[in-house]
Design a protein around this motif. Structure first.
Motif, PDB file in Angstrom:
ATOM      1  N   ASN A  99       0.869  -1.168   0.000  1.00 13.98           N
ATOM      2  CA  ASN A  99       0.000   0.000   0.000  1.00 13.98           C
ATOM      3  C   ASN A  99       0.906   1.218   0.000  1.00 13.98           C
ATOM      4  N   SER A 100       0.990   1.914  -1.146  1.00 14.64           N
ATOM      5  CA  SER A 100       1.966   2.992  -1.238  1.00 14.64           C
ATOM      6  C   SER A 100       1.482   4.131  -2.125  1.00 14.64           C
ATOM      7  N   THR A 101       2.144   5.261  -1.951  1.00 15.46           N
ATOM      8  CA  THR A 101       1.876   6.437  -2.765  1.00 15.46           C
ATOM      9  C   THR A 101       2.378   6.196  -4.190  1.00 15.46           C
ATOM     10  N   VAL A 102       1.907   7.022  -5.127  1.00 13.67           N
ATOM     11  CA  VAL A 102       2.280   6.817  -6.534  1.00 13.67           C
ATOM     12  C   VAL A 102       3.769   7.022  -6.784  1.00 13.67           C
ATOM     13  N   ASP A 103       4.435   7.800  -5.936  1.00  8.51           N
ATOM     14  CA  ASP A 103       5.861   8.056  -6.157  1.00  8.51           C
ATOM     15  C   ASP A 103       6.774   7.164  -5.318  1.00  8.51           C
ATOM     16  N   PHE A 104       6.218   6.252  -4.533  1.00  9.37           N
ATOM     17  CA  PHE A 104       7.023   5.335  -3.717  1.00  9.37           C
ATOM     18  C   PHE A 104       7.596   4.247  -4.620  1.00  9.37           C
ATOM     19  N   THR A 105       8.899   3.994  -4.514  1.00  9.07           N
ATOM     20  CA  THR A 105       9.536   3.008  -5.395  1.00  9.07           C
ATOM     21  C   THR A 105      10.332   1.932  -4.657  1.00  9.07           C
ATOM     22  N   ASP A 106      10.191   1.854  -3.349  1.00  8.93           N
ATOM     23  CA  ASP A 106      10.964   0.875  -2.578  1.00  8.93           C
ATOM     24  C   ASP A 106      10.151  -0.364  -2.191  1.00  8.93           C
ATOM     25  N   GLN A 107       9.202  -0.753  -3.038  1.00  6.95           N
ATOM     26  CA  GLN A 107       8.417  -1.955  -2.757  1.00  6.95           C
ATOM     27  C   GLN A 107       9.310  -3.177  -2.516  1.00  6.95           C
ATOM     28  N   PRO A 108      10.378  -3.372  -3.299  1.00  2.78           N
ATOM     29  CA  PRO A 108      11.240  -4.536  -3.040  1.00  2.78           C
ATOM     30  C   PRO A 108      11.846  -4.535  -1.637  1.00  2.78           C
ATOM     31  N   LYS A 109      12.244  -3.360  -1.147  1.00  2.08           N
ATOM     32  CA  LYS A 109      12.817  -3.289   0.204  1.00  2.08           C
ATOM     33  C   LYS A 109      11.774  -3.643   1.255  1.00  2.08           C
ATOM     34  N   VAL A 110      10.532  -3.271   1.029  1.00  4.21           N
ATOM     35  CA  VAL A 110       9.461  -3.612   1.968  1.00  4.21           C
ATOM     36  C   VAL A 110       9.240  -5.124   1.977  1.00  4.21           C
ATOM     37  N   VAL A 111       9.064  -5.718   0.799  1.00  5.87           N
ATOM     38  CA  VAL A 111       8.759  -7.149   0.705  1.00  5.87           C
ATOM     39  C   VAL A 111       9.945  -7.999   1.164  1.00  5.87           C
ATOM     40  N   ASN A 112      11.158  -7.411   1.181  1.00  5.13           N
ATOM     41  CA  ASN A 112      12.307  -8.136   1.737  1.00  5.13           C
ATOM     42  C   ASN A 112      12.050  -8.585   3.175  1.00  5.13           C
ATOM     43  N   GLY A 113      11.195  -7.890   3.899  1.00  3.75           N
ATOM     44  CA  GLY A 113      10.872  -8.315   5.262  1.00  3.75           C
ATOM     45  C   GLY A 113      10.341  -9.734   5.294  1.00  3.75           C
ATOM     46  N   CYS A 114       9.549 -10.093   4.294  1.00  6.06           N
ATOM     47  CA  CYS A 114       9.026 -11.463   4.189  1.00  6.06           C
ATOM     48  C   CYS A 114      10.070 -12.392   3.578  1.00  6.06           C
ATOM     49  N   SER A 115      10.718 -11.937   2.525  1.00  5.93           N
ATOM     50  CA  SER A 115      11.727 -12.780   1.856  1.00  5.93           C
ATOM     51  C   SER A 115      12.843 -13.182   2.809  1.00  5.93           C
ATOM     52  N   ASP A 116      13.330 -12.218   3.584  1.00  2.00           N
ATOM     53  CA  ASP A 116      14.395 -12.513   4.543  1.00  2.00           C
ATOM     54  C   ASP A 116      13.943 -13.551   5.572  1.00  2.00           C
ATOM     55  N   LEU A 117      12.687 -13.432   6.018  1.00  2.00           N
ATOM     56  CA  LEU A 117      12.144 -14.403   6.973  1.00  2.00           C
ATOM     57  C   LEU A 117      12.149 -15.807   6.378  1.00  2.00           C
TER      58      LEU A 117
END
Length: 153
Positions: A99-117
């Protein structure tokens, strides 16, 4: 005797939540052949939904923590599907919605929270294919929703 994955969870001081019940007309997972497709798990913690919009009122670190909570729910659903987490042969794919603003581009860094787990818990078998995309909004106003495909015995 406890499974190797349950022992790893304990060593990592990770307690899985109960597998969340569906919030609408769907099932939490479907097993077909040697794969389990887990429905999207939304970010929630002990105090309820983790809400927010990345790029507006949430930091990347807070988003990654929310994604980690999605990962815990995904693993809980996988355990509900197969009973023993040692039957998980591989995390095949994650699809993360942020859930992000139109100019937010760090989705991969956010989803890394799950990937790292997934890598922490399953080791090399936790490495997976992945998509990380933006969403204008998510159910209940949550920050993150992630779905998964697991290969099982």
């Amino acid at each position: 005797m406890a499974s190797a994955i349950e022992a790893r969870l304990s060593a990592l001081n990770i307690t899985l939540p109960d597998a969340p019940a569906p919030a609408a007309n769907y099932v939490p997972f479907v097993r077909t052949g040697n794969q389990i497709f887990v429905s999207g798990q939304v970010s929630s913690g002990p105090d309820g939904f983790i809400k927010g919009k990345l790029g507006a009122d949430m930091s990347v670190e807070e988003g990654a923590a929310a994604a980690r909570r999605c990962g815990l729910a995904l693993i809980a659903q996988a355990r509900a599907a197969v009973g023993d987490l040692d039957k998980i042969k591989r995390v095949v794919k994650l699809v993360g919605f942020v859930n992000s603003t139109v100019d937010f581009t760090d989705q991969p860094k956010v989803v890394n929270g799950c990937s790292d787990l997934m890598v922490e818990v399953f080791g090399e078998a936790g490495r997976h294919a992945r998509s990380a995309v933006s969403a204008a909004s998510l159910p209940f106003g949550v920050a993150v929703e992630i779905e998964a495909i697991f290969e099982v015995e």
